[in-house]
Design a protein around this motif. Structure first.
Motif, PDB file in Angstrom:
ATOM      1  N   ARG A 202       0.967  -1.109   0.006  1.00  0.00           N
ATOM      2  CA  ARG A 202      -0.091  -0.035  -0.146  1.00  0.00           C
ATOM      3  C   ARG A 202       0.753   1.314  -0.190  1.00  0.00           C
ATOM      4  NH1 ARG A 202      -5.472  -0.993   2.888  1.00  0.00           N
ATOM      5  NH2 ARG A 202      -6.204  -2.725   2.023  1.00  0.00           N
ATOM      6  N   ARG A 203       0.410   2.190  -0.874  1.00  0.00           N
ATOM      7  CA  ARG A 203       1.277   3.307  -0.936  1.00  0.00           C
ATOM      8  C   ARG A 203      -0.002   4.671  -0.982  1.00  0.00           C
ATOM      9  NH1 ARG A 203       5.975   2.243  -1.995  1.00  0.00           N
ATOM     10  NH2 ARG A 203       6.786   4.290  -2.688  1.00  0.00           N
ATOM     11  N   ILE A 204       0.778   5.865  -0.442  1.00  0.00           N
ATOM     12  CA  ILE A 204      -0.081   7.142  -0.286  1.00  0.00           C
ATOM     13  C   ILE A 204       0.676   7.873  -1.307  1.00  0.00           C
ATOM     14  CG2 ILE A 204      -0.752   8.783   1.060  1.00  0.00           C
ATOM     15  CD1 ILE A 204      -2.156   6.335   1.852  1.00  0.00           C
ATOM     16  N   LEU A 205      -0.098   8.574  -2.171  1.00  0.00           N
ATOM     17  CA  LEU A 205       0.442   9.483  -3.158  1.00  0.00           C
ATOM     18  C   LEU A 205      -0.097  10.764  -3.104  1.00  0.00           C
ATOM     19  CD1 LEU A 205      -0.049   7.246  -6.365  1.00  0.00           C
ATOM     20  CD2 LEU A 205       2.097   7.627  -4.945  1.00  0.00           C
ATOM     21  N   TYR A 206       0.529  11.921  -2.995  1.00  0.00           N
ATOM     22  CA  TYR A 206       0.196  13.158  -2.818  1.00  0.00           C
ATOM     23  C   TYR A 206       0.405  13.846  -4.135  1.00  0.00           C
ATOM     24  CZ  TYR A 206       0.509  11.842   2.101  1.00  0.00           C
ATOM     25  OH  TYR A 206       0.462  11.629   3.271  1.00  0.00           O
ATOM     26  N   LEU A 207      -0.620  14.431  -4.551  1.00  0.00           N
ATOM     27  CA  LEU A 207      -0.848  14.910  -6.063  1.00  0.00           C
ATOM     28  C   LEU A 207      -0.925  16.523  -6.214  1.00  0.00           C
ATOM     29  CD1 LEU A 207      -1.994  11.963  -6.402  1.00  0.00           C
ATOM     30  CD2 LEU A 207      -1.333  12.590  -8.766  1.00  0.00           C
ATOM     31  N   SER A 208      -0.451  17.301  -6.907  1.00  0.00           N
ATOM     32  CA  SER A 208      -0.827  18.586  -6.933  1.00  0.00           C
ATOM     33  C   SER A 208      -1.368  18.849  -8.373  1.00  0.00           C
ATOM     34  CB  SER A 208       0.329  19.507  -6.774  1.00  0.00           C
ATOM     35  OG  SER A 208       0.516  19.385  -5.308  1.00  0.00           O
ATOM     36  N   TYR A 209      -2.189  19.805  -8.538  1.00  0.00           N
ATOM     37  CA  TYR A 209      -2.816  20.030  -9.995  1.00  0.00           C
ATOM     38  C   TYR A 209      -2.094  21.505 -10.411  1.00  0.00           C
ATOM     39  CZ  TYR A 209      -6.004  20.393 -13.922  1.00  0.00           C
ATOM     40  OH  TYR A 209      -6.499  20.541 -15.063  1.00  0.00           O
ATOM     41  N   ILE A 210      -0.996  21.415 -11.366  1.00  0.00           N
ATOM     42  CA  ILE A 210      -0.462  22.446 -11.759  1.00  0.00           C
ATOM     43  C   ILE A 210      -0.455  22.468 -13.096  1.00  0.00           C
ATOM     44  CG2 ILE A 210       1.772  23.754 -11.578  1.00  0.00           C
ATOM     45  CD1 ILE A 210       2.450  22.087  -8.973  1.00  0.00           C
ATOM     46  N   ASP A 211      -0.618  23.595 -13.785  1.00  0.00           N
ATOM     47  CA  ASP A 211      -0.765  23.718 -15.182  1.00  0.00           C
ATOM     48  C   ASP A 211      -1.443  22.761 -16.058  1.00  0.00           C
ATOM     49  OD1 ASP A 211       1.111  26.096 -15.061  1.00  0.00           O
ATOM     50  OD2 ASP A 211       2.758  24.642 -15.056  1.00  0.00           O
ATOM     51  N   ASN A 212      -2.619  22.536 -15.563  1.00  0.00           N
ATOM     52  CA  ASN A 212      -3.698  21.636 -16.092  1.00  0.00           C
ATOM     53  C   ASN A 212      -3.363  20.357 -16.366  1.00  0.00           C
ATOM     54  OD1 ASN A 212      -5.742  23.447 -16.575  1.00  0.00           O
ATOM     55  ND2 ASN A 212      -4.843  24.083 -18.550  1.00  0.00           N
ATOM     56  N   ASN A 213      -2.197  19.870 -15.389  1.00  0.00           N
ATOM     57  CA  ASN A 213      -1.835  18.551 -15.256  1.00  0.00           C
ATOM     58  C   ASN A 213      -1.604  18.179 -13.686  1.00  0.00           C
ATOM     59  OD1 ASN A 213      -1.496  17.708 -17.931  1.00  0.00           O
ATOM     60  ND2 ASN A 213       0.264  18.809 -18.083  1.00  0.00           N
ATOM     61  N   TRP A 214      -1.953  16.897 -13.322  1.00  0.00           N
ATOM     62  CA  TRP A 214      -1.618  16.149 -12.133  1.00  0.00           C
ATOM     63  C   TRP A 214      -0.062  15.891 -11.940  1.00  0.00           C
ATOM     64  CZ3 TRP A 214      -4.742  16.802  -7.940  1.00  0.00           C
ATOM     65  CH2 TRP A 214      -5.980  17.030  -8.298  1.00  0.00           C
ATOM     66  N   HIS A 215       0.644  16.330 -10.794  1.00  0.00           N
ATOM     67  CA  HIS A 215       1.959  16.081 -10.517  1.00  0.00           C
ATOM     68  C   HIS A 215       2.221  15.005  -9.225  1.00  0.00           C
ATOM     69  CE1 HIS A 215       3.099  18.423 -13.951  1.00  0.00           C
ATOM     70  NE2 HIS A 215       2.503  19.145 -13.719  1.00  0.00           N
ATOM     71  N   ILE A 216       2.688  14.011  -9.163  1.00  0.00           N
ATOM     72  CA  ILE A 216       2.885  13.532  -8.146  1.00  0.00           C
ATOM     73  C   ILE A 216       4.040  14.219  -7.148  1.00  0.00           C
ATOM     74  CG2 ILE A 216       3.572  11.329  -6.628  1.00  0.00           C
ATOM     75  CD1 ILE A 216       2.497   9.878  -9.402  1.00  0.00           C
ATOM     76  N   THR A 217       3.676  14.761  -6.143  1.00  0.00           N
ATOM     77  CA  THR A 217       4.718  15.559  -5.324  1.00  0.00           C
ATOM     78  C   THR A 217       5.220  14.756  -4.133  1.00  0.00           C
ATOM     79  OG1 THR A 217       2.851  16.326  -3.787  1.00  0.00           O
ATOM     80  CG2 THR A 217       3.510  17.539  -5.911  1.00  0.00           C
ATOM     81  N   LYS A 218       4.631  13.761  -3.787  1.00  0.00           N
ATOM     82  CA  LYS A 218       5.368  12.884  -2.845  1.00  0.00           C
ATOM     83  C   LYS A 218       4.637  11.342  -2.812  1.00  0.00           C
ATOM     84  CE  LYS A 218       5.853  13.081   2.252  1.00  0.00           C
ATOM     85  NZ  LYS A 218       5.512  13.650   3.782  1.00  0.00           N
ATOM     86  N   ASP A 219       5.380  10.577  -2.578  1.00  0.00           N
ATOM     87  CA  ASP A 219       4.981   9.033  -2.751  1.00  0.00           C
ATOM     88  C   ASP A 219       5.544   8.275  -1.517  1.00  0.00           C
ATOM     89  OD1 ASP A 219       4.710   6.283  -3.523  1.00  0.00           O
ATOM     90  OD2 ASP A 219       5.554   6.564  -5.445  1.00  0.00           O
ATOM     91  N   GLU A 220       4.892   7.852  -0.806  1.00  0.00           N
ATOM     92  CA  GLU A 220       5.418   7.022   0.288  1.00  0.00           C
ATOM     93  C   GLU A 220       4.578   5.521   0.595  1.00  0.00           C
ATOM     94  OE1 GLU A 220       3.127   9.379   3.823  1.00  0.00           O
ATOM     95  OE2 GLU A 220       5.088  10.016   3.145  1.00  0.00           O
ATOM     96  N   THR A 221       5.474   4.670   1.420  1.00  0.00           N
ATOM     97  CA  THR A 221       4.558   3.560   1.635  1.00  0.00           C
ATOM     98  C   THR A 221       3.618   3.745   2.707  1.00  0.00           C
ATOM     99  OG1 THR A 221       6.454   2.756   3.078  1.00  0.00           O
ATOM    100  CG2 THR A 221       6.305   2.225   0.875  1.00  0.00           C
ATOM    101  N   TYR A 222       2.554   3.123   3.205  1.00  0.00           N
ATOM    102  CA  TYR A 222       1.700   3.162   4.003  1.00  0.00           C
ATOM    103  C   TYR A 222       2.000   2.110   4.968  1.00  0.00           C
ATOM    104  CZ  TYR A 222      -3.040   3.246   6.401  1.00  0.00           C
ATOM    105  OH  TYR A 222      -4.016   3.143   7.219  1.00  0.00           O
ATOM    106  N   ASN A 223       2.246   2.502   6.211  1.00  0.00           N
ATOM    107  CA  ASN A 223       2.405   1.211   7.472  1.00  0.00           C
ATOM    108  C   ASN A 223       1.327   0.957   8.234  1.00  0.00           C
ATOM    109  OD1 ASN A 223       5.100   1.135   6.382  1.00  0.00           O
ATOM    110  ND2 ASN A 223       5.837   2.662   7.396  1.00  0.00           N
ATOM    111  N   GLY A 224       0.322   1.329   8.003  1.00  0.00           N
ATOM    112  CA  GLY A 224      -0.884   1.123   9.073  1.00  0.00           C
ATOM    113  C   GLY A 224      -1.937   0.386   8.453  1.00  0.00           C
TER     114      GLY A 224
END
Length: 104
Positions: free
Chosen positions: A82-104
């Protein structure tokens, strides 16, 4: 293909283009989000998507269809990890800003 099929396809094309133009951009953001995730993790299963909008203050609030989505937190499962992804919507595109494993 016979002439009737070709005629049908020619007549159908303007309707598809019209529907694409009428569809609001906010509805397409969700599809862009999943496309971005599936490009990086092709065989992942999306468990949860939390979209948020920036209300031009320091706080972010949960988004609904009327809001302008700027950030998303997505939980995915990829090969039993399991992973948690943090995305931002910049210039009409989604960008993954942070990608980490889920430990819970």
């Amino acid at each position: 293909m016979n002439k009737l099929n070709i005629l049908f396809m020619i007549l159908l094309l303007p309707f598809i283009i019209l529907i694409r133009i009428i569809t609001p951009n906010k509805d397409r953001r969700g599809r862009k989000l999943t496309d971005t995730i599936e490009r990086k993790y092709p065989k992942c299963k999306i468990i949860r998507i939390d979209m948020q909008y920036d209300n031009e203050s320091s706080a972010a609030s949960t988004a609904d269809k009327a809001k302008n989505v700027k950030v998303a937190v997505v939980a995915i499962e990829n090969n039993e990890e399991r992973r948690i992804l943090y995305l931002s919507y910049i210039d009409n595109n989604w960008h993954i800003t942070k990608d980490e494993t889920y430990n819970g």
